[in-house]
Design an enzyme around this catalytic site. Sequence first.
Site, PDB file in Angstrom:
ATOM      1  N   TYR A 291      35.207  -4.965  45.790  1.00 23.55           N
ATOM      2  CA  TYR A 291      35.243  -5.223  44.338  1.00 23.55           C
ATOM      3  C   TYR A 291      33.874  -5.463  43.734  1.00 23.55           C
ATOM      4  CZ  TYR A 291      40.149  -5.668  45.338  1.00 23.55           C
ATOM      5  OH  TYR A 291      41.418  -5.405  45.764  1.00 23.55           O
TER       6      TYR A 291
ATOM      7  N   ARG B  18      31.290 -13.607  49.716  1.00 21.36           N
ATOM      8  CA  ARG B  18      30.829 -12.409  50.420  1.00 21.36           C
ATOM      9  C   ARG B  18      30.065 -11.492  49.476  1.00 21.36           C
ATOM     10  NH1 ARG B  18      36.759  -9.268  50.836  1.00 21.36           N
ATOM     11  NH2 ARG B  18      36.255  -7.757  49.188  1.00 21.36           N
ATOM     12  N   GLY B  19      29.613 -10.358  50.025  1.00 22.58           N
ATOM     13  CA  GLY B  19      29.039  -9.297  49.207  1.00 22.58           C
ATOM     14  C   GLY B  19      27.908  -9.741  48.316  1.00 22.58           C
ATOM     15  N   GLU B  20      28.068  -9.555  47.028  1.00 24.95           N
ATOM     16  CA  GLU B  20      27.014  -9.821  46.069  1.00 24.95           C
ATOM     17  C   GLU B  20      27.458 -10.729  44.931  1.00 24.95           C
ATOM     18  OE1 GLU B  20      24.027  -7.255  43.128  1.00 24.95           O
ATOM     19  OE2 GLU B  20      24.503  -6.558  45.136  1.00 24.95           O
ATOM     20  N   ASP B  21      28.472 -10.337  44.188  1.00 26.72           N
ATOM     21  CA  ASP B  21      28.782 -11.077  42.961  1.00 26.72           C
ATOM     22  C   ASP B  21      29.348 -12.454  43.254  1.00 26.72           C
ATOM     23  OD1 ASP B  21      30.978 -11.241  40.299  1.00 26.72           O
ATOM     24  OD2 ASP B  21      28.811 -11.018  40.027  1.00 26.72           O
TER      25      ASP B  21
ATOM     26  N   ASP C   6      31.000  -3.632  43.389  1.00 26.30           N
ATOM     27  CA  ASP C   6      30.374  -2.644  42.512  1.00 26.30           C
ATOM     28  C   ASP C   6      30.962  -2.797  41.115  1.00 26.30           C
ATOM     29  OD1 ASP C   6      31.069  -1.089  45.394  1.00 26.30           O
ATOM     30  OD2 ASP C   6      28.976  -1.137  44.768  1.00 26.30           O
TER      31      ASP C   6
ATOM     32  N   GLN D 120      37.967 -12.369  36.707  1.00 23.51           N
ATOM     33  CA  GLN D 120      36.646 -12.863  37.126  1.00 23.51           C
ATOM     34  C   GLN D 120      36.347 -14.295  36.677  1.00 23.51           C
ATOM     35  OE1 GLN D 120      33.566 -10.134  35.894  1.00 23.51           O
ATOM     36  NE2 GLN D 120      33.120  -9.540  38.003  1.00 23.51           N
TER      37      GLN D 120
HETATM   38  O1  TRH Z   1      34.171  -7.291  46.979  1.00 26.11           O
HETATM   39  P1  TRH Z   1      32.871  -7.462  47.606  1.00 26.11           P
HETATM   40  O2  TRH Z   1      32.833  -7.528  49.057  1.00 26.11           O
HETATM   41  O3  TRH Z   1      31.902  -6.301  47.131  1.00 26.11           O
HETATM   42  C1  TRH Z   1      30.912  -5.782  47.970  1.00 26.11           C
HETATM   43  C2  TRH Z   1      29.602  -6.062  47.427  1.00 26.11           C
HETATM   44  O4  TRH Z   1      29.474  -5.570  46.192  1.00 26.11           O
HETATM   45  C3  TRH Z   1      28.521  -5.413  48.248  1.00 26.11           C
HETATM   46  O5  TRH Z   1      27.277  -5.545  47.633  1.00 26.11           O
HETATM   47  C4  TRH Z   1      28.783  -3.994  48.362  1.00 26.11           C
HETATM   48  O6  TRH Z   1      27.839  -3.460  49.230  1.00 26.11           O
HETATM   49  C5  TRH Z   1      30.136  -3.836  48.922  1.00 26.11           C
HETATM   50  O7  TRH Z   1      31.116  -4.448  48.088  1.00 26.11           O
HETATM   51  C6  TRH Z   1      30.411  -2.423  48.976  1.00 26.11           C
HETATM   52  O8  TRH Z   1      32.181  -8.809  47.107  1.00 26.11           O
HETATM   53  P2  TRH Z   1      31.570  -9.268  45.727  1.00 26.11           P
HETATM   54  O9  TRH Z   1      30.284  -8.608  45.464  1.00 26.11           O
HETATM   55  O10 TRH Z   1      31.580 -10.735  45.768  1.00 26.11           O
HETATM   56  O11 TRH Z   1      32.597  -8.772  44.619  1.00 26.11           O
HETATM   57  C7  TRH Z   1      33.862  -9.348  44.471  1.00 26.11           C
HETATM   58  C8  TRH Z   1      34.229  -9.393  43.007  1.00 26.11           C
HETATM   59  O12 TRH Z   1      35.619  -9.785  42.880  1.00 26.11           O
HETATM   60  C9  TRH Z   1      33.431 -10.441  42.220  1.00 26.11           C
HETATM   61  O13 TRH Z   1      33.100  -9.911  40.953  1.00 26.11           O
HETATM   62  C10 TRH Z   1      34.410 -11.589  42.034  1.00 26.11           C
HETATM   63  C11 TRH Z   1      35.699 -10.841  41.925  1.00 26.11           C
HETATM   64  N1  TRH Z   1      36.915 -11.609  42.189  1.00 26.11           N
HETATM   65  C12 TRH Z   1      37.768 -11.821  41.122  1.00 26.11           C
HETATM   66  O14 TRH Z   1      37.492 -11.425  39.983  1.00 26.11           O
HETATM   67  N2  TRH Z   1      38.938 -12.487  41.360  1.00 26.11           N
HETATM   68  C13 TRH Z   1      39.267 -12.997  42.578  1.00 26.11           C
HETATM   69  O15 TRH Z   1      40.330 -13.594  42.723  1.00 26.11           O
HETATM   70  C14 TRH Z   1      38.357 -12.787  43.660  1.00 26.11           C
HETATM   71  C15 TRH Z   1      38.673 -13.317  45.007  1.00 26.11           C
HETATM   72  C16 TRH Z   1      37.186 -12.066  43.439  1.00 26.11           C
END
Ligand code: TRH
Length: 407
Positions: free
Chosen positions: A41, A299-302, A43, A283
Site C-alpha cells: 500500500y 513497515r515500508g515507508e509511509d 506507493d 489513512q
Molecule cells: O504497504 P507497505 O509495505 O508499502 C511498501 C512501501 O511503500 C515500500 O516503500 C515499497 O517498496 C513497497 O511497499 C513496495 O508500507 P507503507 O509504506 O507503510 O504503506 C502502507 C500504507 O497503508 C500507509 O499509507 C498507511 C496505510 N494504512 C492505512 O491507511 N490503513 C491501515 O489500516 C493500515 C494498516 C495502513
Amino acid sequence: MAFQVGRQQPKYDVQIGVPLARLRPTIMKRWDLFCKVIDNYGDAGVCWRLARQLASEHGLTVTLWIDELANLSRLAPGLAIAREDQQVAGVRVRHLTEAPSSFALPDVVVEGFGCGLPQRYLESMAAAPRAPIWINLEYLSAEPWVDSAHGLPSPQPRLPLTRYFYFPGFTAGTGGLLRERDPLAERERAQADGGARAAMLRAFGVGQTPPEALVASLFCYPNLALPTLLDGWAEGDAPVVCLVPEGVATAALDAWTGGAVPHAGQALVHGPLTVAAIPFVEQDAYDRILWHCDLNFVRGEDSFVRAQWAGRPFVWHIYPQSDDAHRAKLDEFLERFRSGLDSPDFGRVEAFWHAWNEGDGAATAAAWPDFRATFPALGVHGRGWARRLAALPDLAGELVRFSRDRL
Ligand code: TRH
C-alpha cells in the site's frame, strides 16, 4: 488549457501588462501525480497523502493518476473503484492506463517512484511550448548519499525534457518528510485525552483492558519471528493487547492460532495476551491508532514515517530487498535515530530491530524484555525525535518551492 500544437505564448499579460515571468509563480497551480502500485500500500499511500496535502494546504489543483484504484480505495474510503475519473478529498483521481484518454498538461508532473509516464503524455510534454516541471519522487532513505543526489537534473536522452530527482529524507539537505501542517499539536491533544484509547479499544471489540496493559499495533510483512514473539507475550505475566489490521501477518497468525485467524472485531485471548483483528482503516484513522498505542510495529515507508510523528516506541520492518541492501538502509536510519539515546538503550533497540528484521523468532523473543525496558526512555526520545524532524521543511512544501525554483 487543452494541449494545442504551435500556439504562441504571449510575453506580456495583455490585461495588466506585467511580464509573464513575474506572473508564473502564481500560475503553477495544476499538478499531476503518477502512481503505479508495485505491491502493498505504500506507493499509493505516499502519493495519496501528498496529493491531498498539495490540494488542501497549498490550494493546488491536483490530479492523481493511479493504475490500481482498488488498492487506493483501502486507504481512501469513498473512492469508487469502477470510476475512471472522480473527485475525492479535494483530489481528482484518474485511472492510469498506458493510453490515457484526453488530458490537459499541468504545470508540474510528479512521477511517483520512477513509475514511468504514458508515452503519449511524455510526447505532449516534449511538444508543449512550456513543458511542465517534471519531478521524480524517489523512495525514502536515511543513507548519507541522498543529500548529494537530491534535486539533480536528468536531461532526457530522446526528448527535450529534464526530469529532476527528488529525494525525501531526514536532513535539511533532502526533500524532507511528508508532514501535514502541525501534526504534533493534534497528536498531543489526542494523546492527552485519557478516554480516547479505551474508546478505540472498545470500537475494535477489545473488552476491558487493565490500565497497565501494553497496547501494540502490528503492521509488518510476513515474519517468521511473530509466532515466537506471540508465545513470549502469551507466556509472560504482563498484559499485552496486539492490534492486527486485517490481512496483515495472516500466515503467521494462522500458524499461531491453529487456523482460527480472528476477523476484524474479533479478539483471541491467550493468558495475558489479547490478539485483536482490526479493520484496515482510512489513512488518517490509521494515524490515530498509532497515536494511541504504546508500541507500533510498522513497515515500508509511509507507516514508518507516521510512527515517527506518533512519537511512541516503534519497530520498523523494512521492505526486504533481494540483495540485502535493506540491512544497510535499516542501520543508516538507526545511526540517525540513535542520537540522544544512551548507548545501552540504543543497543537494546538495535538488537530487537535486527532480530525482527531477520525474522529470527528466538532472537526476537530473547531481545524483547530488554527492548520493553527501554520504553520510558524511548518514549521521551521518540517525542524529541519527532520535534527535531518537525523543525525541518516538510516534503509537500519543499516540493512546491522546488518546482517554483525550476521555472
Ligand atoms: O504497504 P507497505 O509495505 O508499502 C511498501 C512501501 O511503500 C515500500 O516503500 C515499497 O517498496 C513497497 O511497499 C513496495 O508500507 P507503507 O509504506 O507503510 O504503506 C502502507 C500504507 O497503508 C500507509 O499509507 C498507511 C496505510 N494504512 C492505512 O491507511 N490503513 C491501515 O489500516 C493500515 C494498516 C495502513
